[in-house]
Every structure is written in C-alpha cells, then in structure tokens.
Scaffold this motif. Structure first.
Motif, PDB file in Angstrom:
ATOM      1  N   LYS A  83       0.818  -1.222   0.000  1.00 54.09           N
ATOM      2  CA  LYS A  83       0.000   0.000   0.000  1.00 54.09           C
ATOM      3  C   LYS A  83       0.850   1.271   0.000  1.00 54.09           C
ATOM      4  N   ASP A  84       2.103   1.158   0.473  1.00 51.01           N
ATOM      5  CA  ASP A  84       2.976   2.332   0.555  1.00 51.01           C
ATOM      6  C   ASP A  84       3.961   2.318  -0.623  1.00 51.01           C
ATOM      7  N   SER A  85       3.963   3.393  -1.434  1.00 51.39           N
ATOM      8  CA  SER A  85       4.734   3.353  -2.681  1.00 51.39           C
ATOM      9  C   SER A  85       6.243   3.213  -2.458  1.00 51.39           C
ATOM     10  N   LEU A  86       6.775   3.865  -1.416  1.00 46.74           N
ATOM     11  CA  LEU A  86       8.220   3.774  -1.184  1.00 46.74           C
ATOM     12  C   LEU A  86       8.610   2.381  -0.677  1.00 46.74           C
ATOM     13  N   SER A  87       7.784   1.836   0.243  1.00 48.92           N
ATOM     14  CA  SER A  87       8.053   0.481   0.740  1.00 48.92           C
ATOM     15  C   SER A  87       7.971  -0.520  -0.391  1.00 48.92           C
ATOM     16  N   ARG A  88       6.965  -0.328  -1.267  1.00 52.37           N
ATOM     17  CA  ARG A  88       6.776  -1.239  -2.394  1.00 52.37           C
ATOM     18  C   ARG A  88       7.971  -1.163  -3.358  1.00 52.37           C
ATOM     19  N   LEU A  89       8.482   0.057  -3.545  1.00 52.78           N
ATOM     20  CA  LEU A  89       9.633   0.248  -4.433  1.00 52.78           C
ATOM     21  C   LEU A  89      10.842  -0.554  -3.944  1.00 52.78           C
ATOM     22  N   TYR A  90      11.173  -0.402  -2.649  1.00 59.14           N
ATOM     23  CA  TYR A  90      12.360  -1.079  -2.102  1.00 59.14           C
ATOM     24  C   TYR A  90      12.176  -2.589  -1.996  1.00 59.14           C
ATOM     25  N   ALA A  91      11.006  -3.017  -1.558  1.00 57.27           N
ATOM     26  CA  ALA A  91      10.818  -4.437  -1.231  1.00 57.27           C
ATOM     27  C   ALA A  91      10.429  -5.284  -2.440  1.00 57.27           C
ATOM     28  N   ILE A  92       9.741  -4.667  -3.417  1.00 61.70           N
ATOM     29  CA  ILE A  92       9.226  -5.458  -4.547  1.00 61.70           C
ATOM     30  C   ILE A  92       9.723  -4.938  -5.898  1.00 61.70           C
ATOM     31  N   GLU A  93       9.365  -3.689  -6.237  1.00 61.08           N
ATOM     32  CA  GLU A  93       9.577  -3.210  -7.607  1.00 61.08           C
ATOM     33  C   GLU A  93      11.058  -3.120  -7.986  1.00 61.08           C
ATOM     34  N   HIS A  94      11.860  -2.517  -7.093  1.00 60.94           N
ATOM     35  CA  HIS A  94      13.286  -2.352  -7.401  1.00 60.94           C
ATOM     36  C   HIS A  94      13.967  -3.703  -7.640  1.00 60.94           C
ATOM     37  N   PRO A  95      13.892  -4.650  -6.668  1.00 63.03           N
ATOM     38  CA  PRO A  95      14.576  -5.930  -6.902  1.00 63.03           C
ATOM     39  C   PRO A  95      14.066  -6.672  -8.137  1.00 63.03           C
ATOM     40  N   LEU A  96      12.737  -6.652  -8.331  1.00 64.27           N
ATOM     41  CA  LEU A  96      12.152  -7.392  -9.453  1.00 64.27           C
ATOM     42  C   LEU A  96      12.602  -6.804 -10.799  1.00 64.27           C
ATOM     43  N   MET A  97      12.558  -5.490 -10.907  1.00 69.90           N
ATOM     44  CA  MET A  97      12.923  -4.842 -12.162  1.00 69.90           C
ATOM     45  C   MET A  97      14.423  -4.993 -12.430  1.00 69.90           C
ATOM     46  N   MET A  98      15.235  -4.928 -11.357  1.00 69.93           N
ATOM     47  CA  MET A  98      16.680  -5.104 -11.540  1.00 69.93           C
ATOM     48  C   MET A  98      16.967  -6.526 -12.015  1.00 69.93           C
ATOM     49  N   LEU A  99      16.212  -7.489 -11.450  1.00 68.76           N
ATOM     50  CA  LEU A  99      16.383  -8.890 -11.857  1.00 68.76           C
ATOM     51  C   LEU A  99      16.092  -9.046 -13.352  1.00 68.76           C
ATOM     52  N   ILE A 100      14.973  -8.471 -13.806  1.00 66.30           N
ATOM     53  CA  ILE A 100      14.612  -8.587 -15.230  1.00 66.30           C
ATOM     54  C   ILE A 100      15.671  -7.891 -16.101  1.00 66.30           C
ATOM     55  N   GLY A 101      16.125  -6.715 -15.641  1.00 63.72           N
ATOM     56  CA  GLY A 101      17.161  -5.979 -16.385  1.00 63.72           C
ATOM     57  C   GLY A 101      18.442  -6.790 -16.508  1.00 63.72           C
ATOM     58  N   VAL A 102      18.859  -7.409 -15.403  1.00 66.50           N
ATOM     59  CA  VAL A 102      20.101  -8.204 -15.408  1.00 66.50           C
ATOM     60  C   VAL A 102      19.930  -9.432 -16.314  1.00 66.50           C
ATOM     61  N   ILE A 103      18.754 -10.053 -16.268  1.00 63.83           N
ATOM     62  CA  ILE A 103      18.504 -11.224 -17.131  1.00 63.83           C
ATOM     63  C   ILE A 103      18.607 -10.814 -18.610  1.00 63.83           C
ATOM     64  N   LEU A 104      17.988  -9.684 -18.969  1.00 63.12           N
ATOM     65  CA  LEU A 104      18.025  -9.234 -20.370  1.00 63.12           C
ATOM     66  C   LEU A 104      19.460  -8.965 -20.831  1.00 63.12           C
ATOM     67  N   ILE A 105      20.236  -8.309 -19.968  1.00 63.76           N
ATOM     68  CA  ILE A 105      21.630  -8.003 -20.323  1.00 63.76           C
ATOM     69  C   ILE A 105      22.432  -9.311 -20.476  1.00 63.76           C
ATOM     70  N   THR A 106      22.138 -10.274 -19.606  1.00 64.81           N
ATOM     71  CA  THR A 106      22.829 -11.571 -19.687  1.00 64.81           C
ATOM     72  C   THR A 106      22.465 -12.304 -20.988  1.00 64.81           C
ATOM     73  N   ILE A 107      21.169 -12.291 -21.337  1.00 64.06           N
ATOM     74  CA  ILE A 107      20.736 -12.937 -22.587  1.00 64.06           C
ATOM     75  C   ILE A 107      21.400 -12.231 -23.783  1.00 64.06           C
ATOM     76  N   GLY A 108      21.403 -10.891 -23.741  1.00 65.15           N
ATOM     77  CA  GLY A 108      22.009 -10.118 -24.826  1.00 65.15           C
ATOM     78  C   GLY A 108      23.477 -10.473 -25.012  1.00 65.15           C
TER      79      GLY A 108
END
Ligand code: HEM
Length: 147
Positions: A83-108
C-alpha cells in the motif's frame, strides 16, 4: 554490516549506470555506422555484464539485511508494504525490475556471441542492453540515492 553494504550498493550503482550507458551507446553507434565488431566491443559488453552481476549479488545481500526490504515485509506484512509506494519500491519493484534488467543483459551478452555478422552482434547487444538499461533506470530510488 548494513551501513557499509548500503554504501557499496550505492557506489556500485554509479559504476553500473555509467558502464551500461557506455555499452548501450557503443552498440547503437556500431549498429548505425556498420563498423566491424572488434575485441574492445566484446570487452565493453563483458565489463557491463560483470558490473550488473556484481551489483545484483550485493543487492541480494542488501535485500536480506536492509530494514527497507525483506525485514519490512516480515515486520509490516505484504499488504502494508504494497500500500505504501516507497516500501513497495524497495521491497518489490526495485529488486524485481533489476532482476529482469540483469537477465536481459545476460541474454544479450550470450546471444551476441552466437551471431556471425558484426551488424547482428551490435544489434543484439543494442536491443537487450537498451531494454535492460531502461528497466534498471525505471526503478532506481533516485530521490533517496541523491539525498
Ligand atoms: C543492476 C542492479 C541494481 C542497481 C543499479 C541498484 C541500484 C540501487 C540504488 C541506486 C539504490 C539506492 C541507494 C541509496 O539510497 O543510496 C538501491 C537500493 C537498494 N537496492 Fe538496489 N540496485 C540493483 C540491484 C538490486 C537487487 C537485485 C536487489 C535485491 C535483490 C536490490 C536491493 C536493494 C535494496 C534492498 C535497497 C535499499 C537499501 C537501503 O537503503 O536499505 N538492488 N539500489
């Protein structure tokens, strides 16, 4: 342990953003100019790959020990965190998006090696690294990073 790790994660982020940006620009320039793919181009792509992988590992440890991530979910509950945007950013969105970004760079990186033509190598790197880079930039906690 927490404070030094947070500092390392923060400093490494400058290196990651810088080197991935250079790798993306180099891949775009190579695609546009149709120049030969040289060993230095492969090295640059590799350095960017290594930087995001190191940052990813540091990020996972940071995630476990930071009060803003896993501990926040454990203490406050997933519902409250979401429910809290900053908490959600640190706990969910940031790690998840970084994971997808790292996977794409690795595939590339791994698929550019299978291409024969220089143009295809540059184009593969350009597409995967650019999308990965945009995803990484999209979920960096900018305000907190620069404060
Ligand atoms: C390419 C990958 C990554 C980049 C560029 C990156 C960048 C950043 C930046 C700039 C911050 C803010 C630092 C500050 O406030 O001084 C941060 C915080 C954080 N990152 Fe990452 N990160 C990456 C990957 C990850 C991953 C994969 C995880 C977890 C699995 C993670 C977990 C965290 C956590 C928990 C924080 C908050 C730390 C705290 O202040 O307590 N990061 N990250």
């Amino acid at each position: 342990m927490y404070q030094p790790l947070q500092t390392i994660h923060s400093i490494l982020a400058y290196i990651v953003v810088f080197i991935v940006l250079i790798a993306v620009l180099n891949a775009i320039a190579g695609t546009v100019t149709k120049r030969p793919f040289l060993p230095k181009d492969k090295k640059l792509a590799l350095y960017a790959l290594i930087a995001v992988h190191i940052q990813f590992l540091v990020g996972i440890i940071t995630y476990v020990i930071s009060p803003l991530a896993l501990k926040n979910i454990q203490n406050s509950g997933m519902g409250t965190v979401m429910k809290d945007s900053l908490s959600r950013l640190y706990a969910i969105e940031h790690p998840l998006m970084m994971l997808i970004g790292v996977i794409l760079i690795t595939i590339g990186y791994s698929s550019h090696k299978n291409k024969e033509l220089p143009g295809k190598k540059f184009k593969t790197l350009m597409i995967y690294y650019l999308i990965g880079f945009i995803l990484i930039l999209s979920r960096i906690p900018w305000a907190q990073w620069f404060s």
